[in-house]
Design an enzyme around this catalytic site. Structure first.
Site, PDB file in Angstrom:
ATOM      1  N   PHE A  48       0.796  -0.721  -0.401  1.00 59.00           N
ATOM      2  CA  PHE A  48       0.004  -0.408   0.139  1.00 59.00           C
ATOM      3  C   PHE A  48       0.409   1.240   0.033  1.00 59.00           C
ATOM      4  O   PHE A  48       1.783   1.239   0.893  1.00 59.00           O
ATOM      5  CB  PHE A  48      -0.791  -0.063   1.003  1.00 59.00           C
ATOM      6  CG  PHE A  48      -1.679   1.045   1.158  1.00 59.00           C
ATOM      7  CD1 PHE A  48      -2.534   2.111   0.613  1.00 59.00           C
ATOM      8  CD2 PHE A  48      -3.119   1.237   2.553  1.00 59.00           C
ATOM      9  CE1 PHE A  48      -2.793   2.849   0.574  1.00 59.00           C
ATOM     10  CE2 PHE A  48      -3.892   1.944   2.561  1.00 59.00           C
ATOM     11  CZ  PHE A  48      -3.475   3.161   1.583  1.00 59.00           C
ATOM     12  N   CYS A  49       0.321   2.044  -0.927  1.00 60.37           N
ATOM     13  CA  CYS A  49       1.287   3.372  -1.099  1.00 60.37           C
ATOM     14  C   CYS A  49       3.157   3.182  -1.232  1.00 60.37           C
ATOM     15  O   CYS A  49       3.126   2.052  -2.064  1.00 60.37           O
ATOM     16  CB  CYS A  49       0.971   4.122  -0.282  1.00 60.37           C
ATOM     17  SG  CYS A  49       1.403   6.139  -0.282  1.00 60.37           S
ATOM     18  N   ILE A  50       3.725   3.442  -0.142  1.00 59.68           N
ATOM     19  CA  ILE A  50       4.904   3.910  -0.593  1.00 59.68           C
ATOM     20  C   ILE A  50       5.478   2.012   0.362  1.00 59.68           C
ATOM     21  O   ILE A  50       6.564   2.116   0.152  1.00 59.68           O
ATOM     22  CB  ILE A  50       5.785   4.703   0.882  1.00 59.68           C
ATOM     23  CG1 ILE A  50       6.700   5.031   0.453  1.00 59.68           C
ATOM     24  CG2 ILE A  50       4.897   4.490   2.500  1.00 59.68           C
ATOM     25  CD1 ILE A  50       7.493   5.486   1.480  1.00 59.68           C
ATOM     26  N   GLY A  79       4.725  -0.210  -1.667  1.00 61.55           N
ATOM     27  CA  GLY A  79       4.733  -1.278  -3.144  1.00 61.55           C
ATOM     28  C   GLY A  79       5.853  -0.261  -3.546  1.00 61.55           C
ATOM     29  O   GLY A  79       6.962  -1.345  -4.291  1.00 61.55           O
ATOM     30  N   MET A 112      -1.653  -1.373  -3.924  1.00 62.33           N
ATOM     31  CA  MET A 112      -2.522  -0.736  -3.573  1.00 62.33           C
ATOM     32  C   MET A 112      -2.308   0.781  -3.385  1.00 62.33           C
ATOM     33  O   MET A 112      -1.686   0.891  -3.030  1.00 62.33           O
ATOM     34  CB  MET A 112      -2.773  -0.847  -2.479  1.00 62.33           C
ATOM     35  CG  MET A 112      -4.651  -0.894  -1.899  1.00 62.33           C
ATOM     36  SD  MET A 112      -5.139  -1.597  -1.029  1.00 62.33           S
ATOM     37  CE  MET A 112      -3.961  -1.144  -0.096  1.00 62.33           C
TER      38      MET A 112
END
Length: 566
Positions: free
Chosen positions: A301-303, A305, A329
């Site tokens: 999720f976000c960073i 990733g 995501m």
């Protein structure tokens, strides 16, 4: 009453100035200097400039003549669709309608002046952003004397609303943050982050939670969830009705999650390499050991990733093929167009921070930056409600989480800003190294599920779509409605909103959306159906969590997520 109005307005002015002064602008960035520089490039003989001036003058004249009754009241400005600041009927009174329209007309004029400047597009874009910030702050809705709702409520309560607002203002000034929700109504582990599980590993960076199965059988290949380290993980595990983790477990996935530690003062040396080596890679190693699976799936999720995808080339260089599939995501790998957050990042900021060998980035600084991107909703709305009207914000789990920030290591964060935002190195194979390995994301060839949110202001969906150009394995791109959080955390139980799917990612983003199929409800169901074939066979759910090497340390959600940034 007049004296009290003056006191609260002055207190509000001081608070506003304190907030502006505390904004995490880059070193030597002065928004007003940028505006002054741009003003020098506005040609007063330019036809567009002259037309703008003439129209502005006429609108102001029409407003004034309407106010004094010399001509019918003019409607020279219209509210934008999502602007709720002036919707109350109190604003329809002649004086306040004049104030409202004057503000809207002047705002439009200022933005048009910026747009007409004889300057490069990047400078005009930055100037327009800071102009909007200024205009949002100076809205008549934000001040007691020019907000008819505030005046009316003050008279009805005989000043008690102002007195209560003053108390809230002073309390938040002491706290250094705006109160967005009734924080007394929430407690982590009691009515937030309640999905049952155990912490089965911890180090200086994270605790690893293994969730208790709720199905008789689970998939043999486990799932590792890598949330962002800039926030607490429980955005994915709010309350049972809207918990993504509870949903994932209910679908029969053997689920593990990394709960990142909010960095303490003595950890200011940590690098991005540490978040990979002692973070993602270590977590993957533990999950494999407990599950006895050769490969695992990963949801980021976000960073999270960017941490996951930069860890994968390191593992590949070591001959370790540990991932069967990955899910990104709201993740941005290509930072060609990172959205408005770019206005807070420049080389002056990076050089100033790189001169510091160690340090900690205060989570409150990061929270203010994200709030500034939606200042009317996440700042001024609460200034008016809390301080001018003296009202208590209602309890809202998402806003409680939003106020519960986490610290980051300065070297790690600076590396992130330089390599991802400013140099866009994730799109340039082998342009930098981590853990002794040149990083090339084009070597990632496992199946990837890429989710973006259409109204995301932190990870613009067009930028998220560009990940399909970098990753080389089979890809599924899904676009959800709403924003960065509401789009991602869209529980199946409520069946709200919709999402778009299109198997063909070999086209640009707009063409993809034009041909995409809109489906009602939560994208979680689509993702769960995609993940199932990547997850192996169904086996009996384990009766005990952890193993002989990684034993249960404490019940979920664990200590790390409960630490508060003071």
């Amino acid at each position: 009453m007049d004296t009290f109005f003056q006191q609260i307005t002055e207190a509000h002015r001081q608070w506003t100035q304190n907030w502006v002064n505390s904004q995490p602008n880059a070193e030597t960035i002065d928004p007003m200097h940028a505006m002054n520089d741009l003003a020098q490039k506005m040609s007063p003989v330019h036809s567009a400039w002259l037309g703008t001036q003439s129209q502005f003058y006429q609108q102001q004249l029409d407003l004034w003549l309407g106010l004094i009754g010399a001509k019918p009241v003019a409607k020279v400005a219209e509210l934008e669709k999502n602007d709720r600041r002036f919707n109350s009927p109190e604003w329809d009174a002649p004086l306040f309608d004049y104030i409202r329209q004057n503000y809207l007309v002047t705002s439009k004029w200022l933005l048009e002046m910026v747009g007409a400047a004889n300057s490069d597009e990047a400078s005009k874009e930055k100037a327009a952003f800071f102009t909007r910030q200024y205009l949002d702050a100076m809205s008549p809705a934000n001040f007691a004397f020019t907000n008819p709702e505030v005046m009316k409520l003050a008279l009805e309560t005989k000043g008690e609303s102002l007195q209560e607002g003053m108390k809230k203002l002073m309390a938040d000034m002491q706290k250094g943050a705006i109160t967005m929700t009734d924080e007394s109504q929430f407690a982590i582990g009691e009515n937030l982050a309640m999905t049952p599980g155990e912490v089965i590993f911890e180090n200086e960076l994270f605790q690893l939670i293994q969730y208790t199965p709720t199905t008789a059988k689970v998939y043999s290949r486990p799932l590792l969830v890598i949330p962002p380290c800039v926030n607490k993980y429980y955005i994915m595990d709010l309350q049972p009705a809207n918990s993504m983790m509870a949903y994932i477990v209910s679908q029969g996935y053997s689920t593990f999650l990394m709960s990142w530690k909010s960095i303490e003062a003595n950890q200011g040396y940590l690098q991005w390499d540490d978040y990979i080596e002692s973070g993602v890679i270590k977590a993957t190693e533990v999950v494999r050991a407990i599950s006895k699976a050769e490969k695992i799936n990963a949801l980021s999720f976000c960073i999270g990733g960017e941490l996951l995808t930069t860890a994968m080339p390191v593992l590949q260089a070591r001959g370790l093929d540990w991932f069967e599939s990955i899910t990104l995501m709201t993740v941005m790998l290509d930072h060609t167009d990172p959205g408005e957050i770019k206005h807070f990042i420049d080389w002056n900021l990076i050089r100033q921070r790189e001169s510091q060998v160690e340090g900690v980035i205060d989570g409150k600084e990061l929270a203010k930056t994200f709030s500034a991107l939606r200042s009317n909703d996440l700042i001024w709305n609460y200034v008016v409600n809390n301080y001018l009207k003296g009202k208590n914000p209602p309890p809202f789990d998402l806003l409680y989480w939003n106020s519960d920030s986490a610290n980051l290591s300065l070297p790690m964060h600076t590396f992130f800003l330089r390599n991802m935002y400013l140099e866009n190195n994730l799109t340039k194979p082998n342009s930098f190294s981590l853990c002794g390995t040149p990083i090339d994301l084009t070597t990632i060839k496992v199946p990837a599920y890429i989710f973006a949110a259409r109204e995301d202001h932190i990870v613009p969906w067009h930028s998220a779509f560009l990940s399909t150009r970098i990753l080389q394995g089979p890809k599924r791109f899904v676009l959800g409605a709403s924003g960065h959080i509401a789009g991602a955390i869209n529980p199946v139980s409520t069946n709200k909103r919709n999402y778009w799917v299109n198997e063909n990612t070999d086209q640009d983003a707009d063409a993809w959306l034009e041909q995409a199929e809109s489906r009602p409800g939560s994208w979680w169901q689509d993702w769960a159906a995609w993940l199932a074939p990547q997850s192996g066979t169904q086996v009996a759910a384990p009766k005990k969590l952890g193993n002989t090497q990684y034993k249960m340390i404490e019940a979920a959600p664990g200590r790390y997520v409960k630490a508060r940034v003071v």
